[in-house]
Design a protein around this motif. Structure first.
Motif, PDB file in Angstrom:
ATOM      1  N   PHE A 108     -10.828  -9.351   6.583  1.00  0.00           N
ATOM      2  CA  PHE A 108      -9.923  -8.203   6.453  1.00  0.00           C
ATOM      3  C   PHE A 108      -8.558  -8.657   5.929  1.00  0.00           C
ATOM      4  CE2 PHE A 108      -6.350  -5.913   8.387  1.00  0.00           C
ATOM      5  CZ  PHE A 108      -6.490  -4.686   7.744  1.00  0.00           C
ATOM      6  N   LEU A 109      -8.025  -9.724   6.523  1.00  0.00           N
ATOM      7  CA  LEU A 109      -6.688 -10.185   6.125  1.00  0.00           C
ATOM      8  C   LEU A 109      -6.706 -10.684   4.680  1.00  0.00           C
ATOM      9  CD1 LEU A 109      -5.773 -11.976   9.481  1.00  0.00           C
ATOM     10  CD2 LEU A 109      -4.849  -9.797   8.651  1.00  0.00           C
ATOM     11  N   ASN A 110      -7.775 -11.369   4.274  1.00  0.00           N
ATOM     12  CA  ASN A 110      -7.893 -11.821   2.883  1.00  0.00           C
ATOM     13  C   ASN A 110      -8.023 -10.643   1.931  1.00  0.00           C
ATOM     14  OD1 ASN A 110      -7.720 -14.499   3.483  1.00  0.00           O
ATOM     15  ND2 ASN A 110      -9.932 -14.801   3.641  1.00  0.00           N
ATOM     16  N   GLU A 111      -8.789  -9.661   2.392  1.00  0.00           N
ATOM     17  CA  GLU A 111      -9.063  -8.507   1.538  1.00  0.00           C
ATOM     18  C   GLU A 111      -7.769  -7.720   1.274  1.00  0.00           C
ATOM     19  OE1 GLU A 111      -9.802  -4.506   0.737  1.00  0.00           O
ATOM     20  OE2 GLU A 111      -9.700  -4.957   2.888  1.00  0.00           O
ATOM     21  N   VAL A 112      -6.939  -7.534   2.288  1.00  0.00           N
ATOM     22  CA  VAL A 112      -5.654  -6.842   2.093  1.00  0.00           C
ATOM     23  C   VAL A 112      -4.800  -7.650   1.108  1.00  0.00           C
ATOM     24  CG1 VAL A 112      -3.521  -6.027   3.190  1.00  0.00           C
ATOM     25  CG2 VAL A 112      -5.695  -5.756   4.373  1.00  0.00           C
ATOM     26  N   ALA A 113      -4.772  -8.960   1.298  1.00  0.00           N
ATOM     27  CA  ALA A 113      -3.963  -9.817   0.416  1.00  0.00           C
ATOM     28  C   ALA A 113      -4.455  -9.705  -1.037  1.00  0.00           C
ATOM     29  CB  ALA A 113      -4.023 -11.263   0.889  1.00  0.00           C
ATOM     30  N   ASN A 114      -5.783  -9.646  -1.234  1.00  0.00           N
ATOM     31  CA  ASN A 114      -6.324  -9.556  -2.594  1.00  0.00           C
ATOM     32  C   ASN A 114      -6.035  -8.205  -3.232  1.00  0.00           C
ATOM     33  OD1 ASN A 114      -7.318 -12.096  -2.471  1.00  0.00           O
ATOM     34  ND2 ASN A 114      -9.366 -11.478  -1.776  1.00  0.00           N
ATOM     35  N   ARG A 115      -5.995  -7.159  -2.395  1.00  0.00           N
ATOM     36  CA  ARG A 115      -5.779  -5.810  -2.924  1.00  0.00           C
ATOM     37  C   ARG A 115      -4.327  -5.611  -3.378  1.00  0.00           C
ATOM     38  NH1 ARG A 115      -6.582  -1.323   0.617  1.00  0.00           N
ATOM     39  NH2 ARG A 115      -7.507  -2.766   2.115  1.00  0.00           N
ATOM     40  N   TYR A 116      -3.423  -6.383  -2.799  1.00  0.00           N
ATOM     41  CA  TYR A 116      -2.000  -6.220  -3.146  1.00  0.00           C
ATOM     42  C   TYR A 116      -1.433  -7.565  -3.619  1.00  0.00           C
ATOM     43  CZ  TYR A 116      -2.773  -1.906  -0.629  1.00  0.00           C
ATOM     44  OH  TYR A 116      -3.282  -0.696  -0.224  1.00  0.00           O
ATOM     45  N   PRO A 117      -1.861  -7.983  -4.812  1.00  0.00           N
ATOM     46  CA  PRO A 117      -1.472  -9.331  -5.269  1.00  0.00           C
ATOM     47  C   PRO A 117       0.027  -9.485  -5.510  1.00  0.00           C
ATOM     48  CG  PRO A 117      -2.691  -8.146  -6.992  1.00  0.00           C
ATOM     49  CD  PRO A 117      -2.754  -7.300  -5.774  1.00  0.00           C
ATOM     50  N   ASP A 118       0.758  -8.360  -5.707  1.00  0.00           N
ATOM     51  CA  ASP A 118       2.198  -8.512  -5.931  1.00  0.00           C
ATOM     52  C   ASP A 118       2.990  -8.464  -4.628  1.00  0.00           C
ATOM     53  OD1 ASP A 118       1.777  -5.831  -5.468  1.00  0.00           O
ATOM     54  OD2 ASP A 118       3.404  -5.183  -6.812  1.00  0.00           O
ATOM     55  N   ALA A 119       2.276  -8.373  -3.499  1.00  0.00           N
ATOM     56  CA  ALA A 119       2.981  -8.405  -2.210  1.00  0.00           C
ATOM     57  C   ALA A 119       3.383  -9.846  -1.897  1.00  0.00           C
ATOM     58  CB  ALA A 119       2.063  -7.870  -1.110  1.00  0.00           C
ATOM     59  N   VAL A 120       4.564 -10.004  -1.292  1.00  0.00           N
ATOM     60  CA  VAL A 120       4.959 -11.340  -0.832  1.00  0.00           C
ATOM     61  C   VAL A 120       4.206 -11.607   0.460  1.00  0.00           C
ATOM     62  CG1 VAL A 120       6.864 -12.733   0.075  1.00  0.00           C
ATOM     63  CG2 VAL A 120       7.240 -11.222  -1.876  1.00  0.00           C
TER      64      VAL A 120
ATOM     65  N   GLU B  68      -1.507  -2.439   6.251  1.00  0.00           N
ATOM     66  CA  GLU B  68      -1.927  -1.812   4.977  1.00  0.00           C
ATOM     67  C   GLU B  68      -0.755  -1.058   4.357  1.00  0.00           C
ATOM     68  OE1 GLU B  68      -6.598  -1.267   5.060  1.00  0.00           O
ATOM     69  OE2 GLU B  68      -5.184  -1.123   3.425  1.00  0.00           O
ATOM     70  N   HIS B  69      -0.082  -0.295   5.208  1.00  0.00           N
ATOM     71  CA  HIS B  69       1.071   0.483   4.734  1.00  0.00           C
ATOM     72  C   HIS B  69       2.161  -0.463   4.215  1.00  0.00           C
ATOM     73  CE1 HIS B  69       4.378   3.317   4.645  1.00  0.00           C
ATOM     74  NE2 HIS B  69       5.054   2.536   5.471  1.00  0.00           N
ATOM     75  N   SER B  70       2.385  -1.529   4.959  1.00  0.00           N
ATOM     76  CA  SER B  70       3.400  -2.513   4.588  1.00  0.00           C
ATOM     77  C   SER B  70       3.072  -3.124   3.222  1.00  0.00           C
ATOM     78  CB  SER B  70       3.464  -3.602   5.667  1.00  0.00           C
ATOM     79  OG  SER B  70       4.331  -4.625   5.302  1.00  0.00           O
ATOM     80  N   ALA B  71       1.796  -3.435   3.014  1.00  0.00           N
ATOM     81  CA  ALA B  71       1.365  -4.046   1.752  1.00  0.00           C
ATOM     82  C   ALA B  71       1.521  -3.050   0.599  1.00  0.00           C
ATOM     83  CB  ALA B  71      -0.082  -4.507   1.873  1.00  0.00           C
ATOM     84  N   ARG B  72       1.134  -1.807   0.854  1.00  0.00           N
ATOM     85  CA  ARG B  72       1.114  -0.797  -0.214  1.00  0.00           C
ATOM     86  C   ARG B  72       2.533  -0.338  -0.570  1.00  0.00           C
ATOM     87  NH1 ARG B  72      -2.462   2.275   2.063  1.00  0.00           N
ATOM     88  NH2 ARG B  72      -0.890   3.485   3.169  1.00  0.00           N
ATOM     89  N   THR B  73       3.303  -0.013   0.469  1.00  0.00           N
ATOM     90  CA  THR B  73       4.597   0.641   0.232  1.00  0.00           C
ATOM     91  C   THR B  73       5.744  -0.362   0.137  1.00  0.00           C
ATOM     92  OG1 THR B  73       3.728   2.484   1.490  1.00  0.00           O
ATOM     93  CG2 THR B  73       6.091   2.506   1.080  1.00  0.00           C
ATOM     94  N   HIS B  74       5.652  -1.423   0.949  1.00  0.00           N
ATOM     95  CA  HIS B  74       6.784  -2.373   0.986  1.00  0.00           C
ATOM     96  C   HIS B  74       6.454  -3.693   0.301  1.00  0.00           C
ATOM     97  CE1 HIS B  74       9.102   0.221   3.697  1.00  0.00           C
ATOM     98  NE2 HIS B  74       7.922   0.536   4.221  1.00  0.00           N
ATOM     99  N   ARG B  75       5.226  -3.889  -0.032  1.00  0.00           N
ATOM    100  CA  ARG B  75       4.752  -5.100  -0.722  1.00  0.00           C
ATOM    101  C   ARG B  75       5.126  -6.386   0.018  1.00  0.00           C
ATOM    102  NH1 ARG B  75       7.203  -4.889  -5.789  1.00  0.00           N
ATOM    103  NH2 ARG B  75       8.632  -3.439  -4.806  1.00  0.00           N
ATOM    104  N   VAL B  76       4.871  -6.344   1.297  1.00  0.00           N
ATOM    105  CA  VAL B  76       5.024  -7.560   2.098  1.00  0.00           C
ATOM    106  C   VAL B  76       3.875  -7.643   3.098  1.00  0.00           C
ATOM    107  CG1 VAL B  76       6.626  -6.485   3.768  1.00  0.00           C
ATOM    108  CG2 VAL B  76       6.609  -8.979   3.491  1.00  0.00           C
ATOM    109  N   LEU B  77       3.315  -8.851   3.224  1.00  0.00           N
ATOM    110  CA  LEU B  77       2.176  -9.081   4.129  1.00  0.00           C
ATOM    111  C   LEU B  77       2.609  -9.938   5.307  1.00  0.00           C
ATOM    112  CD1 LEU B  77      -0.357 -10.214   1.371  1.00  0.00           C
ATOM    113  CD2 LEU B  77      -0.369  -8.003   2.532  1.00  0.00           C
ATOM    114  N   TRP B  78       2.045  -9.661   6.447  1.00  0.00           N
ATOM    115  CA  TRP B  78       2.244 -10.441   7.656  1.00  0.00           C
ATOM    116  C   TRP B  78       0.960 -10.308   8.444  1.00  0.00           C
ATOM    117  CZ3 TRP B  78       1.663  -6.340  10.919  1.00  0.00           C
ATOM    118  CH2 TRP B  78       2.054  -5.097  10.417  1.00  0.00           C
ATOM    119  N   THR B  79       0.851 -10.977   9.562  1.00  0.00           N
ATOM    120  CA  THR B  79      -0.405 -10.905  10.324  1.00  0.00           C
ATOM    121  C   THR B  79      -0.161 -10.213  11.663  1.00  0.00           C
ATOM    122  OG1 THR B  79      -0.999 -13.022   9.339  1.00  0.00           O
ATOM    123  CG2 THR B  79      -2.372 -12.251  11.151  1.00  0.00           C
TER     124      THR B  79
END
Ligand SMILES: Cc1ncc(COP(=O)(O)O)c(C=O)c1O
Length: 430
Positions: A20-32, A369-380
């Protein structure tokens, strides 16, 4: 054909966690990504690969006296189940960790992950057997336990990294419930996910408690090299003179994750066996899991060890400075963005990769998911590191694989997410 009734572990969300965590990261490649616990790639150099293999070949021919055929056989053929670089690993352990180990008590594994699986498989003899793990913990251990039907009982981490009162209470309760606690999994140095390290008195008391309770300590140490501002502490295994510890090492963070080499030192004697170590039993299981760790990968690790006088610690001195700088930048950046009273707090690990942030709202997979989509930042979400409830309002930040610019941008975006969650106003981060 449709398959049904598969192993019930496959329905456990825990086994989806990493995907799941990899998949979110792959879906939003421009997220930090403040999520990935990957080593920095700045020091990866493909040219070194041939050099390491050449160095290992020279060792085989010059030090071990193998002819060309023997060298080819060692590198290309099926090999010894417990590994072919055990002598070199034992020297590395002596040089870097002050651990004296009989090379025969080592099993070279496909990453630390395989070592965990082998240990758990061996310890799980029946339905009464349970493992304990300091909670929150690395999901690789809990996941491996699921695969062998071994329940994992949580032991509180507390500020010291392991709450020894709770350890004793959990063991007592498990025994009262008719269970047989077999081991305690612990990451004493810069733990994943908490970043906490056990101080030396706690390490000694942990050993004492394990001895009294007849519990095998499974010490996992992938991050101990990355000391940051701290002095290096002795591993629990190096303080142990009674074979109370099975010690797991990994070269994923200190060399290359792609090499997939780890190992376990398991010099416990096994009851009912004339001779031999726990490692020999693990080797039997390994022979039916991965047969042997690829010799080419072992050769790369061996070449690295030979090139760097057996010190992984010294070979990592430059990248350790980078990790320390990143950790300092993240901590300073948090300080600037979240003043006292902001409701956001965090811990201050002395080294390693990870920081835990506490926030005044739920930080779950949906928010990620929201963070990745709207704010383009990933965390765990920290909830991934709990087996059951816990960590709902916490997130893990990783500082290993970032540039200073990424850190600034990532923290700005994270501050945007936090402001939005606190005020309810959705404003996409820049
Ligand atoms: C605590 C811990 N142990 C083990 C591993 C995995 O090691 P390996 O890649 O050698 O299987 C990790 C990787 O993230 C980890 O954080």
């Amino acid at each position: 054909m449709e398959l049904a009734g598969l192993n019930e572990a496959l329905d456990d969300p825990l086994l989806e966690s990493i995907n799941f965590l990899n998949e979110v990261a792959n879906r939003y490649p421009d997220a930090v990504s403040l999520a990935a616990g990957r080593p920095a790639e700045d020091f990866f150099d493909p040219d070194e690969l041939e050099g390491y293999l050449r160095r290992f070949r020279r060792h085989l021919s010059e030090d071990l006296g193998l002819d060309r055929r023997g060298v080819a056989r060692t590198l290309f053929q099926y090999g010894r189940t417990k590994g072919i670089i055990h002598d070199l690993l034992a020297r590395h352990l002596e040089v870097d960790e002050g651990i004296t180990a009989d090379p025969e008590a080592l099993v070279v594994t496909v990453g630390a992950q395989e070592a965990m699986l082998l240990i758990l498989r061996a310890l799980r003899a029946g339905p009464r057997d349970v493992a304990l793990a300091v909670s929150p913990t690395f999901m690789g251990f809990t996941g491996a336990a699921r695969l062998v039907d071994m329940p994992v009982l949580p032991v509180a981490s507390g500020p010291a990294g392991v709450d020894l009162e709770d350890l004793r209470a959990q063991v007592r309760k498990a025994r009262a419930d008719g269970l047989r606690p077999r081991c305690l999994y612990v990451i004493p140095d810069f733990a994943n996910p908490t970043g906490i390290s056990l101080d030396v008195p706690t390490r000694r008391r942990l050993l004492e408690a394990a001895r009294e309770e007849g519990l095998l300590i499974v010490e996992d140490n992938p991050y101990g090299t990355f000391t940051g501002r701290a002095a290096r502490l002795p591993t629990v295994r190096s303080l142990d003179d009674g074979a109370q510890v099975a010690y797991i090492g990994s070269f994923a963070k200190t060399m290359l994750p792609g090499v997939r080499v780890g190992y376990v030192v398991a010099d416990q004697r096994v009851g009912g066996r004339e001779r031999g170590y726990f490692a020999d039993e693990l080797g039997k299981i390994k022979s039916m899991v991965t047969v042997n760790t690829p010799p080419l990968s072992q050769g790369v690790v061996a070449g690295h060890l030979l090139t760097h006088d057996f010190s992984v610690h010294k070979a990592n001195s430059a990248v350790t400075v980078l990790y320390r700088r990143n950790m300092d930048l993240v901590l300073a950046g948090l300080e600037r963005r979240f003043p006292a009273g902001s409701g956001v707090t965090w811990n201050t690990p002395a080294g390693g990769f990870f920081i835990v942030l506490s926030v005044p709202f739920t930080a779950d997979d949906g928010l990620l998911e929201h963070s990745a989509r709207t704010h383009r930042v990933l965390w765990t979400p920290m909830s991934h590191f709990y087996d059951g409830a816990g960590g709902e309002t916490q997130l893990r930040l990783s500082c290993s694989s970032l540039t200073p610019k990424d850190i600034e941008t990532g923290l700005n975006r994270l501050a945007g997410l936090v402001a939005e969650q606190r005020t309810g106003a959705v404003v996409a981060s820049r």
